[in-house]
Design a protein around this motif. Structure first.
Motif, PDB file in Angstrom:
ATOM      1  N   ASP A  39      36.766  46.540  44.655  1.00 21.61           N
ATOM      2  CA  ASP A  39      36.825  45.071  44.790  1.00 21.61           C
ATOM      3  C   ASP A  39      36.013  44.041  44.302  1.00 21.61           C
ATOM      4  O   ASP A  39      35.875  43.092  43.785  1.00 21.61           O
ATOM      5  CB  ASP A  39      37.053  44.835  46.469  1.00 21.61           C
ATOM      6  CG  ASP A  39      37.460  43.399  46.716  1.00 21.61           C
ATOM      7  OD1 ASP A  39      38.293  43.045  46.254  1.00 21.61           O
ATOM      8  OD2 ASP A  39      36.594  42.708  47.699  1.00 21.61           O
ATOM      9  N   MET A  40      34.369  44.509  44.506  1.00 21.67           N
ATOM     10  CA  MET A  40      33.320  43.957  43.765  1.00 21.67           C
ATOM     11  C   MET A  40      33.436  43.818  42.326  1.00 21.67           C
ATOM     12  O   MET A  40      33.272  42.964  41.626  1.00 21.67           O
ATOM     13  CB  MET A  40      32.220  44.717  44.355  1.00 21.67           C
ATOM     14  CG  MET A  40      30.885  44.025  43.730  1.00 21.67           C
ATOM     15  SD  MET A  40      29.387  45.052  44.523  1.00 21.67           S
ATOM     16  CE  MET A  40      28.155  44.027  43.724  1.00 21.67           C
ATOM     17  N   THR A  41      34.112  44.929  41.459  1.00 21.48           N
ATOM     18  CA  THR A  41      34.119  45.134  40.367  1.00 21.48           C
ATOM     19  C   THR A  41      35.135  44.404  39.696  1.00 21.48           C
ATOM     20  O   THR A  41      34.753  43.463  38.900  1.00 21.48           O
ATOM     21  CB  THR A  41      34.359  46.676  39.751  1.00 21.48           C
ATOM     22  OG1 THR A  41      33.323  47.345  40.423  1.00 21.48           O
ATOM     23  CG2 THR A  41      34.369  46.830  38.246  1.00 21.48           C
ATOM     24  N   ALA A  59      46.493  41.775  45.350  1.00 21.15           N
ATOM     25  CA  ALA A  59      46.123  40.951  46.114  1.00 21.15           C
ATOM     26  C   ALA A  59      44.846  39.940  45.793  1.00 21.15           C
ATOM     27  O   ALA A  59      45.077  38.900  46.241  1.00 21.15           O
ATOM     28  CB  ALA A  59      45.124  41.829  47.035  1.00 21.15           C
ATOM     29  N   ALA A  60      44.450  40.066  44.495  1.00 25.45           N
ATOM     30  CA  ALA A  60      43.564  38.618  44.173  1.00 25.45           C
ATOM     31  C   ALA A  60      44.435  37.686  43.924  1.00 25.45           C
ATOM     32  O   ALA A  60      44.117  36.569  43.856  1.00 25.45           O
ATOM     33  CB  ALA A  60      42.591  39.547  42.722  1.00 25.45           C
ATOM     34  N   PHE A  61      45.671  38.050  42.994  1.00 25.51           N
ATOM     35  CA  PHE A  61      46.614  36.757  42.429  1.00 25.51           C
ATOM     36  C   PHE A  61      46.940  36.211  43.808  1.00 25.51           C
ATOM     37  O   PHE A  61      47.232  34.933  43.850  1.00 25.51           O
ATOM     38  CB  PHE A  61      47.433  37.356  41.561  1.00 25.51           C
ATOM     39  CG  PHE A  61      47.068  37.398  40.481  1.00 25.51           C
ATOM     40  CD1 PHE A  61      47.549  36.622  39.388  1.00 25.51           C
ATOM     41  CD2 PHE A  61      46.337  38.410  39.832  1.00 25.51           C
ATOM     42  CE1 PHE A  61      47.325  36.495  37.944  1.00 25.51           C
ATOM     43  CE2 PHE A  61      45.851  38.401  38.576  1.00 25.51           C
ATOM     44  CZ  PHE A  61      46.166  37.479  37.520  1.00 25.51           C
ATOM     45  N   ALA A  62      47.353  36.916  44.997  1.00 26.93           N
ATOM     46  CA  ALA A  62      48.106  36.348  46.154  1.00 26.93           C
ATOM     47  C   ALA A  62      47.017  35.511  46.947  1.00 26.93           C
ATOM     48  O   ALA A  62      47.342  34.567  47.315  1.00 26.93           O
ATOM     49  CB  ALA A  62      48.492  37.655  46.940  1.00 26.93           C
ATOM     50  N   ALA A  63      45.811  35.954  46.704  1.00 24.67           N
ATOM     51  CA  ALA A  63      44.685  35.090  47.464  1.00 24.67           C
ATOM     52  C   ALA A  63      44.266  33.979  46.901  1.00 24.67           C
ATOM     53  O   ALA A  63      43.980  32.910  47.246  1.00 24.67           O
ATOM     54  CB  ALA A  63      43.536  36.258  47.886  1.00 24.67           C
ATOM     55  N   ASP A  64      44.132  33.892  45.452  1.00 26.02           N
ATOM     56  CA  ASP A  64      43.893  32.943  44.485  1.00 26.02           C
ATOM     57  C   ASP A  64      45.019  32.283  43.711  1.00 26.02           C
ATOM     58  O   ASP A  64      45.149  32.973  42.541  1.00 26.02           O
ATOM     59  CB  ASP A  64      42.785  33.267  43.729  1.00 26.02           C
ATOM     60  CG  ASP A  64      41.982  32.323  42.900  1.00 26.02           C
ATOM     61  OD1 ASP A  64      42.378  31.076  42.943  1.00 26.02           O
ATOM     62  OD2 ASP A  64      40.891  32.536  42.482  1.00 26.02           O
ATOM     63  N   PRO A  65      45.878  31.454  43.969  1.00 25.14           N
ATOM     64  CA  PRO A  65      47.074  30.940  43.046  1.00 25.14           C
ATOM     65  C   PRO A  65      46.473  30.537  41.634  1.00 25.14           C
ATOM     66  O   PRO A  65      47.056  30.499  40.731  1.00 25.14           O
ATOM     67  CB  PRO A  65      47.376  29.536  43.733  1.00 25.14           C
ATOM     68  CG  PRO A  65      47.186  30.217  45.288  1.00 25.14           C
ATOM     69  CD  PRO A  65      45.754  30.650  45.251  1.00 25.14           C
ATOM     70  N   SER A  66      45.043  30.176  41.535  1.00 24.94           N
ATOM     71  CA  SER A  66      44.566  29.739  40.256  1.00 24.94           C
ATOM     72  C   SER A  66      44.531  30.719  39.260  1.00 24.94           C
ATOM     73  O   SER A  66      44.648  30.489  37.737  1.00 24.94           O
ATOM     74  CB  SER A  66      43.196  29.098  40.260  1.00 24.94           C
ATOM     75  OG  SER A  66      42.358  30.180  40.354  1.00 24.94           O
TER      76      SER A  66
END
Length: 357
Positions: free
Chosen positions: A332-334, A268-275
């Motif tokens: 998520d915070m970690t 999910a983190a990669f999907a939300a942030d392409p960088s």
């Protein structure tokens, strides 16, 4: 205001506690005693105002006695410990030296300064322990309470059980004002990357296997480190001398489920942030693939306890403790912290012996 000596305060939980305490009581002074072994990092507390790091060994009774006496310290919060089960299997001597002899050294110094000198100074020795001292639970067994008989199954948990008994003995024999807390599995910022959650997050970012012990159904209760720090604070302020309090997160999950959730959060983190794909090109998520493809099963660990669970009703009733994080929010915070702080963990992974879940 209490004057604190925090042992192991440059390690994971200790550093988080130092930060927590200074946010709660800004302007205070804390003496941190840490040997800076592999899991201790001076950078963990370098930016904390009022935190003085003394590099030293808790087994040095003369040093501890001097610090307590000269600094007017009235509270010890004892985190310093060897704590990784795998390491205790391959090299148990260090666990006996630090966790048993080190704790006894602290108790001797505390007794000498706080009791034998006859000052009558109010004091507190808080011993930070683990739920692993209680052994292993079956799937339908009641959760560990403070009256559960000790049944440690690894050199690590046996050494912590020994320390707990010494702390209790110094209260009942000599009158030392002590409390003990037995916590469940901690996670959060600054955790050394040999433990499950940071190890698997970092492995996922680098496209490395996520090795899972046995069938992955070993169950643990997960506690965000900030909740743990709050529980210790409450034990210091509200705990009764000589008492033990179980501090848990109320998040009982099998390891395989924890790994799947880590994978989902990374994806999910990669999907939300392409960088992130540019920063971590070896991650499956960088190519739009699922992180779960890194999951592998390996031979189970020797003496691997099947299930831990914490009954925290005593802490809730007597200390007014209540965890503030659910596992999804805490995870998520970690992950966000590790993504934002590669400069902290990248130098450490070369020294870490990567294990399994």
């Amino acid at each position: 205001m209490a004057k604190l000596l925090v042992t192991g305060g440059a390690g994971f939980i200790g550093a988080n506690f130092v930060r927590y305490w200074q946010e709660k009581a800004p302007g205070g002074e804390i003496v941190v005693l840490d040997a800076l072994t592999y899991a201790g990092n001076r950078e963990n507390i370098a930016d904390v105002p009022g935190a003085e790091l003394v590099v030293g060994d808790i087994r040095d009774t003369d040093l501890v006695t001097k610090l307590l006496d000269e600094r007017g310290i009235d509270t010890i919060v004892h985190f310093a410990a060897e704590s990784h089960v795998d390491r205790s299997i391959s090299g148990p001597d260090a666990f006996i030296d630090t966790n048993v002899l080190g704790t006894h050294s602290l108790l001797k110094a505390a007794r000498a300064v706080w009791l034998d000198k006859g000052t009558g100074r109010p004091h507190r020795f808080h011993n930070v322990s683990t739920d692993e001292v209680y052994g292993s639970l079956g799937p339908d067994d009641a959760a560990f309470s403070e009256t559960t008989p000790y049944a440690p199954n690894s050199p690590y948990s046996a050494s912590k059980a020994s320390a707990d008994h010494l702390v209790r003995a110094y209260h009942h024999t000599f009158g030392l004002d002590v409390t003990t807390s037995n916590c469940s599995n901690n996670y959060g910022p600054y955790q050394f990357p040999e433990k499950l959650i940071p190890l698997f997050m970092i492995n996922a970012l680098n496209g490395r296997n996520l090795p899972i012990y046995g069938d992955g159904m070993n169950v643990r209760d997960w506690l965000h480190v900030e909740d743990h720090c709050r529980g210790i604070d409450l034990a210091l302020s509200n705990g009764k001398p000589g008492e033990t309090y179980n501090i848990g997160g109320g998040q009982e999950l099998p390891n395989i489920e924890v790994v799947r959730r880590i994978c989902a959060h990374v994806d999910a983190a990669f999907a939300a942030d392409p960088s992130l794909a540019e920063r971590f090109p070896d991650a499956p998520a960088a190519q739009g693939r699922s992180t779960t493809e890194l999951m592998t099963y390996v031979e189970d660990r020797k003496g691997h306890d099947r299930r831990y669970a914490i009954d925290e009703r005593k802490a809730r009733d007597e200390l007014r403790y209540e965890p503030g994080y659910d596992f999804e929010g805490g995870l998520d915070m970690t992950l966000a912290w590790y993504l934002a702080n590669p400069g902290w963990w990248q130098p450490l992974i070369e020294r870490a012996k990567l294990g399994a879940a």
